[in-house]
Structure formats: structure tokens, C-alpha cells
Design a protein around this motif. Structure first.
Motif, mmCIF file in Angstrom:
data_model
loop_
_atom_site.group_PDB
_atom_site.id
_atom_site.type_symbol
_atom_site.label_atom_id
_atom_site.label_comp_id
_atom_site.label_asym_id
_atom_site.label_seq_id
_atom_site.Cartn_x
_atom_site.Cartn_y
_atom_site.Cartn_z
ATOM 1 N N TYR A 61 6.145 -1.198 10.144
ATOM 2 C CA TYR A 61 4.948 -0.208 9.616
ATOM 3 C C TYR A 61 3.763 -0.823 8.937
ATOM 4 O O TYR A 61 3.690 -1.733 8.368
ATOM 5 C CB TYR A 61 5.827 0.887 8.899
ATOM 6 C CG TYR A 61 6.543 0.187 7.822
ATOM 7 C CD1 TYR A 61 5.969 0.056 6.524
ATOM 8 C CD2 TYR A 61 7.891 0.113 7.924
ATOM 9 C CE1 TYR A 61 6.617 -0.358 5.411
ATOM 10 C CE2 TYR A 61 8.860 -0.648 6.742
ATOM 11 C CZ TYR A 61 7.898 -0.844 5.464
ATOM 12 O OH TYR A 61 8.724 -1.334 4.523
ATOM 13 N N ILE A 63 0.236 0.163 6.434
ATOM 14 C CA ILE A 63 0.180 1.151 4.957
ATOM 15 C C ILE A 63 -0.383 2.459 5.448
ATOM 16 O O ILE A 63 0.165 3.417 4.612
ATOM 17 C CB ILE A 63 -1.127 0.233 4.422
ATOM 18 C CG1 ILE A 63 -0.912 -0.929 3.709
ATOM 19 C CG2 ILE A 63 -1.331 1.157 3.276
ATOM 20 C CD1 ILE A 63 -1.812 -1.811 2.901
ATOM 21 N N GLU A 65 0.695 4.498 7.635
ATOM 22 C CA GLU A 65 1.945 5.356 7.841
ATOM 23 C C GLU A 65 2.619 5.542 6.529
ATOM 24 O O GLU A 65 3.407 6.645 6.562
ATOM 25 C CB GLU A 65 2.868 4.329 8.619
ATOM 26 C CG GLU A 65 2.409 4.330 10.253
ATOM 27 C CD GLU A 65 3.695 3.490 11.102
ATOM 28 O OE1 GLU A 65 4.246 4.199 11.644
ATOM 29 O OE2 GLU A 65 3.422 2.117 11.010
ATOM 30 N N LEU A 66 2.573 4.792 5.493
ATOM 31 C CA LEU A 66 3.082 5.223 4.193
ATOM 32 C C LEU A 66 2.604 6.677 3.892
ATOM 33 O O LEU A 66 3.668 7.217 3.094
ATOM 34 C CB LEU A 66 2.774 4.242 3.164
ATOM 35 C CG LEU A 66 3.789 2.767 3.466
ATOM 36 C CD1 LEU A 66 3.429 1.776 2.168
ATOM 37 C CD2 LEU A 66 5.058 2.948 3.541
ATOM 38 N N PHE A 69 4.610 9.010 5.717
ATOM 39 C CA PHE A 69 5.923 9.006 5.146
ATOM 40 C C PHE A 69 5.929 9.950 3.912
ATOM 41 O O PHE A 69 6.738 10.783 3.731
ATOM 42 C CB PHE A 69 6.352 7.606 4.662
ATOM 43 C CG PHE A 69 6.773 6.777 6.203
ATOM 44 C CD1 PHE A 69 6.773 7.521 7.317
ATOM 45 C CD2 PHE A 69 6.796 5.557 5.739
ATOM 46 C CE1 PHE A 69 6.912 6.810 8.387
ATOM 47 C CE2 PHE A 69 6.810 4.742 6.951
ATOM 48 C CZ PHE A 69 6.821 5.091 8.231
ATOM 49 N N VAL A 70 4.789 9.785 3.013
ATOM 50 C CA VAL A 70 4.820 10.577 1.993
ATOM 51 C C VAL A 70 4.601 12.103 2.356
ATOM 52 O O VAL A 70 5.294 12.858 1.579
ATOM 53 C CB VAL A 70 3.724 10.232 1.010
ATOM 54 C CG1 VAL A 70 3.387 11.326 -0.088
ATOM 55 C CG2 VAL A 70 3.999 8.808 0.212
ATOM 56 N N TYR A 276 13.783 -0.590 6.266
ATOM 57 C CA TYR A 276 13.190 0.931 5.802
ATOM 58 C C TYR A 276 13.634 0.799 4.415
ATOM 59 O O TYR A 276 13.479 2.295 4.063
ATOM 60 C CB TYR A 276 14.159 1.641 6.825
ATOM 61 C CG TYR A 276 13.910 1.289 8.247
ATOM 62 C CD1 TYR A 276 12.541 1.627 8.861
ATOM 63 C CD2 TYR A 276 14.893 0.605 9.003
ATOM 64 C CE1 TYR A 276 12.448 1.375 10.302
ATOM 65 C CE2 TYR A 276 14.559 0.523 10.468
ATOM 66 C CZ TYR A 276 13.279 0.738 10.981
ATOM 67 O OH TYR A 276 13.016 0.582 12.302
ATOM 68 N N LEU A 278 11.929 0.373 1.586
ATOM 69 C CA LEU A 278 10.628 0.915 1.059
ATOM 70 C C LEU A 278 10.123 2.429 1.663
ATOM 71 O O LEU A 278 9.880 3.172 0.805
ATOM 72 C CB LEU A 278 9.503 0.042 1.207
ATOM 73 C CG LEU A 278 8.152 0.536 0.595
ATOM 74 C CD1 LEU A 278 8.064 0.515 -0.924
ATOM 75 C CD2 LEU A 278 7.011 -0.586 1.109
ATOM 76 N N PRO A 279 9.943 2.442 2.917
ATOM 77 C CA PRO A 279 9.519 3.799 3.317
ATOM 78 C C PRO A 279 10.685 4.999 2.972
ATOM 79 O O PRO A 279 10.266 6.036 2.675
ATOM 80 C CB PRO A 279 9.847 3.555 4.726
ATOM 81 C CG PRO A 279 9.479 2.348 5.159
ATOM 82 C CD PRO A 279 10.184 1.357 3.935
ATOM 83 N N ILE A 282 10.111 5.568 -0.910
ATOM 84 C CA ILE A 282 8.960 6.319 -1.133
ATOM 85 C C ILE A 282 8.979 7.988 -0.697
ATOM 86 O O ILE A 282 8.514 8.715 -1.268
ATOM 87 C CB ILE A 282 7.695 5.853 -0.382
ATOM 88 C CG1 ILE A 282 7.205 4.327 -0.842
ATOM 89 C CG2 ILE A 282 6.271 6.682 -0.096
ATOM 90 C CD1 ILE A 282 6.390 3.560 -0.195
ATOM 91 N N THR A 283 9.784 8.083 0.517
ATOM 92 C CA THR A 283 9.779 9.388 1.177
ATOM 93 C C THR A 283 10.657 10.159 0.117
ATOM 94 O O THR A 283 10.489 11.448 -0.226
ATOM 95 C CB THR A 283 10.585 9.227 2.406
ATOM 96 O OG1 THR A 283 9.673 8.632 3.158
ATOM 97 C CG2 THR A 283 10.749 10.629 3.165
#
Length: 288
Positions: A61, A63, A65-66, A69-70, A276, A278-279, A282-283
Motif C-alpha cells: 500500500y 501513502i 491509500e492510508l 483507510f482513515v 497490515y 499499520l493500516p 490507523i483504521t
């Protein structure tokens, strides 16, 4: 995570010891079921498929895409808050008006009838017949539902397949086919709203039920819909919609259960890939 205002060091070691013994015991028996007694490399009882074996983690992924995800986390958090608000009001209503055994049985019959009608008529009018992938994981559990031989109805598969299998399909069915995604984004959004609504109605009736798997399923539908929409806008194969399905599942369950740390650990264990972490974190923070 949510049950105590402080954390006992002694309790931590007891929990660790119990978890270790439990993991060892279940691995012993699972190795026997696989015909290899003593080889303790078997996955646990709870798994939604390994993202390593499917190659979905081959595309890292980025940046940008983060940010998506948020956004999914915020959407799941809002949906979870609405779910909890409505279910709280529904529970208060039941405590006052649905008290006799006859009323509770009648409520169960009503909810069952509503769910049966929804599960039949939504795929009938909104489902799309799609070709069954030859080499796709979990393709043997798709639901044909009035489609031609060799095809499946995407909405019927969502409603009629066992929930755990439906989650695995949403996580791992191939994406990137230009005009034939495994699931249509509009149907997934409709399925998300309907399934979450019926789950809210069901939770609290006089039957044993839970929220963990239904929350994961509804969130997986929401996340996959976002992934398919991104592929529709940016071009087929731009992102892996299965990864977005995992993120959506975390967002929805995190929004309902208000969990962060433990849920991140559970979902990483279910997918078998630390990439996965970190994602998911964050999510879940956004959802909370």
C-alpha cells in the motif's frame, strides 16, 4: 481491553500462561486432524484466510491509500455509533413492551420472516450473475440462485453463504477484472446497509446470537465496495479490493465494539500478515 480501569501484572502473566497452554493444546489436536501428529505449524481455529498464500500482500500500500483507510475508519465508526444508538433504543423498547414468552416468540418469528424475505428478494432483484472463477479460493461456496450453470449470484452469495465463507470470499476473491468484478460495488453498499440493519434488529431477540462475525461481514462488504469504486475510478487493478475489505471489517467492528489494540491483534492473526498492522491500527483509531 475495556473491562478494567487498571491492569494487574499478575493477571497479565496468568493470561499469557493460559494462552500459551491453549495454543499448544489446540495445535496438538489440529496436527492430528491433518494426519501429522506433533507438527505444531497448524493455524488456529479462527482464520479468514492467509493473505500471504493469495499473493495479495505482493502489492504494498502507498501513502495515499492510508487516507482512504482513515476515511473507511471514520465511516465504520459513524456506522457503529448509529448501530449502538439504535440498538440501545430498541433494547429499552423490548424491556418495556416485549416481556411475555408469547411476545418474545412472536418477535423471533417476525424477525426471522423479515430476514428470510430480505435474503430472497434482494438477490432476486439486485443480484448479478457472474462467472465462477476457475482457480479462486473458496469458489466452491458461491451460491448459484437462478443463474446459469458455471455462474453465481453475487448478492445471493453474500446473504446465503455461511458468514465465515462470505467473509473469506470478500477478502480473497480476485479483483482487477475490468468489466467483471467478483462483487458489484452498488450491491455491496446495499448489502452493507441491509445486513447491518437486520443485525441491529436481531441483536437482543430471544435467541443466542453475537455481533462479531456479522459486524465483520458488513464491514467487509463496505470496505470491498470502496475498493471496487476506487478501481472503477482509477482503473481496474489499481488497488486490491480484498485488502480494503479487511480494512472495512476492522472499521465496522471497531466502531461497534470500541476496541483498538485487541481487535488489531485479532485481525492480524486472522490474516497471517503483519504488513497490515499499520493500516489496521490507523483504521481502528479513526473508527474509535
Amino acid at each position: 481491553e475495556e473491562g478494567s480501569s487498571f491492569w494487574s501484572q499478575a493477571l497479565t502473566w496468568r493470561a499469557f500462561a493460559c494462552a500459551m497452554v491453549s495454543a499448544y493444546t489446540i495445535n496438538i489436536f489440529l496436527s492430528g486432524l491433518d494426519g501429522h501428529w506433533g507438527k505444531l505449524s497448524t493455524l488456529g481455529m479462527f482464520s479468514f484466510g492467509d493473505f500471504n498464500s493469495t499473493g495479495q500482500n505482493a502489492r504494498p500500500y502507498v501513502i495515499a491509500e492510508l487516507i482512504a483507510f482513515v476515511g473507511i475508519g471514520c465511516l465504520g465508526g459513524l456506522a457503529g455509533a448509529v448501530f449502538n444508538f439504535l440498538n440501545d433504543r430498541l433494547t429499552r423498547f423490548r424491556m418495556v413492551h416485549v416481556t411475555s414468552p408469547a411476545a418474545r416468540i412472536a418477535e423471533v418469528m417476525l424477525v426471522t420472516t423479515v430476514m428470510a424475505c430480505v435474503a430472497f428478494f434482494v438477490p432476486l432483484f439486485m443480484g448479478t450473475c457472474r462467472m465462477v472463477p476457475d482457480d479462486a479460493l473458496y469458489a466452491e461456496t458461491v451460491v448459484r440462485f437462478y443463474c446459469a450453470k458455471g455462474q453465481y449470484n453475487d448478492m445471493a452469495t453474500f446473504f446465503f453463504a455461511p458468514a465465515e465463507e462470505a467473509i473469506r470470499m470478500l477478502f480473497h476473491f480476485e479483483t482487477g477484472v475490468p468489466d467483471a468484478p467478483a462483487f458489484g460495488w452498488l450491491g455491496l453498499l446495499v448489502g452493507w446497509v441491509i445486513y447491518a440493519s437486520v443485525t441491529c434488529l436481531t441483536y437482543g431477540v430471544a435467541v443466542p446470537s453475537g455481533l462479531f462475525v456479522p459486524s465483520l461481514l458488513t464491514g467487509a462488504a463496505m470496505g470491498r465496495a470502496v475498493g471496487e469504486l476506487i478501481n472503477l475510478v482509477l482503473g481496474a487493478g489499481s488497488v486490491d479490493a480484498g485488502t480494503y475489505s479487511l480494512i472495512g471489517a476492522a472499521a465496522m467492528l471497531g466502531g461497534m465494539a470500541r476496541m483498538t489494540i485487541s481487535l488489531a491483534v485479532i485481525l492480524i492473526e486472522c490474516t497471517g500478515d503483519l504488513q497490515y498492522g499499520l493500516p489496521l491500527m490507523i483504521t481502528l483509531l479513526a473508527a474509535r
